[in-house]
Design an enzyme around this catalytic site. Structure first.
Site, mmCIF file in Angstrom:
data_model
loop_
_atom_site.group_PDB
_atom_site.id
_atom_site.type_symbol
_atom_site.label_atom_id
_atom_site.label_comp_id
_atom_site.label_asym_id
_atom_site.label_seq_id
_atom_site.Cartn_x
_atom_site.Cartn_y
_atom_site.Cartn_z
ATOM 1 C CE LYS A 5 -3.869 -2.240 2.268
ATOM 2 N NZ LYS A 5 -4.530 -2.613 3.516
ATOM 3 C CD GLN B 248 -3.872 -4.477 6.433
ATOM 4 O OE1 GLN B 248 -3.975 -3.431 5.791
ATOM 5 N NE2 GLN B 248 -4.176 -5.643 5.928
ATOM 6 C CG ASP C 273 -10.476 -0.198 4.892
ATOM 7 O OD1 ASP C 273 -10.065 -0.689 3.827
ATOM 8 O OD2 ASP C 273 -9.882 -0.299 5.983
HETATM 9 N N1 GUN Z 1 -7.130 -6.705 5.728
HETATM 10 C C1 GUN Z 1 -7.379 -7.442 4.608
HETATM 11 N N2 GUN Z 1 -8.068 -6.709 3.713
HETATM 12 C C2 GUN Z 1 -8.263 -5.494 4.270
HETATM 13 C C3 GUN Z 1 -8.903 -4.296 3.818
HETATM 14 O O1 GUN Z 1 -9.452 -4.204 2.722
HETATM 15 N N3 GUN Z 1 -8.864 -3.257 4.699
HETATM 16 C C4 GUN Z 1 -8.293 -3.334 5.908
HETATM 17 N N4 GUN Z 1 -8.338 -2.263 6.689
HETATM 18 N N5 GUN Z 1 -7.697 -4.423 6.352
HETATM 19 C C5 GUN Z 1 -7.683 -5.497 5.536
#
Ligand code: GUN
Length: 281
Positions: free
Chosen positions: A52, A96, A119
């Site tokens: 990311k 996360q 998100d």
């Molecule tokens: N962990 C796995 N996929 C995601 C996601 O799309 N967002 C977040 N915040 N954590 C994740």
């Protein structure tokens, strides 16, 4: 069969976003900022977060990762979120998942200012999406949606079957397909005859976390099949779709890896830019 190249689609989207960030920079004299909070040392989470950060930097976003040990108190995280909520240089906040057991996931999600919720997990954004209002849209279903639209721009009246009903994937995916006037069936572990449901579908989105569940004879000729699954098996990583079998029937299929995954991160950047743009109005 069209092999849907998520890597290429994501690279194209990132290139568009990079141009957009440059335009925003010259217009506002600042760039959108993404802050990711990473708690603990789970390897998959660390890899996601690194990717990311790398992608955010590549398109010119300001990017920051805040790391806490597994033992961090919930209060510390909530206070940090409050601080980020009022920080004007932060356009988007992502915590996360998964979180350590002693931290209440819903409390954390609800602490994030909905206007910075990249998100799309905050109940305000969930509600706005299901009401058809503007909102942040969860990154994985948004990525799936963009891939489907590339193959079939007009989805009106198509029959879509979503396999899996999670808040992260299945439910928001359903909302996006409904908005496009698809007739959507949501299926899950208690569905009586999943094969029969899938055989009706023009579009199948498999997001259920069961390795190679969707078989070749579950899929109509000319169906578009999107595989959200990432399952570790003795034979390596496989999706929720039996790739070899389904690729013989479907019109289009995403591979795992290299399908939905790269689009998820590109959509996170898109959401961050959208949060920034809304904050500048
Ligand atoms: N962990 C796995 N996929 C995601 C996601 O799309 N967002 C977040 N915040 N954590 C994740």
């Amino acid at each position: 069969m069209i092999l849907i190249d998520g890597k290429k689609a994501a690279a194209e989207l990132r290139a568009e976003l990079k141009e957009e960030v440059a335009e925003l920079k010259s217009k506002h004299n600042k760039v959108p900022g993404l802050t990711v909070i990473l708690i603990g040392d789970l390897t998959p989470s660390q890899i996601y977060v690194r990717n990311k950060e790398k992608s955010a930097n590549e398109v010119g976003l300001k990017s920051e990762v805040i790391k806490y040990p597994d033992s961090v108190e919930e209060k510390t995280v909530l206070e940090k979120i409050q601080e980020l909520n009022s920080d004007e240089t932060v356009s988007g906040i992502l915590v996360q998942l998964p979180l350590p057991k002693h931290i209440d996931k819903q409390k954390v999600i609800e602490a994030i200012d909905p206007s910075k919720d990249v998100d799309g997990f905050h109940p305000m954004n969930v509600g706005n999406l299901s009401s058809g209002y503007e909102s942040s849209i969860p990154c994985t279903p948004l990525g799936c949606y963009l891939l489907i639209k590339k193959i079939e721009p007009n989805l009106s009246g198509k029959k879509a079957v979503v396999v899996g009903r999670s808040n992260l994937n299945g439910k928001p995916m359903t909302q996006l397909l409904l908005k496009e006037n698809c007739t959507v069936t949501i299926t899950h572990s208690k569905t009586k005859d999943l094969k029969a449901e899938c055989l009706e579908a023009d579009i199948i989105v498999a997001a259920v976390g069961i390795p190679e569940l969707v078989r070749g004879d579950w899929v109509k000729k000319d169906a578009i099949v999107i595989d959200v699954g990432i399952n570790k098996t003795d034979n390596g990583i496989v999706g929720d779709v039996h790739f070899d079998e389904v690729s013989k029937n479907a019109k289009a299929l995403t591979p795992v890896p290299g399908g939905v995954g790269p689009m998820t991160i590109a959509c996170l950047l898109k959401n961050t830019i959208n949060c920034f743009k809304r904050s500048q109005i």
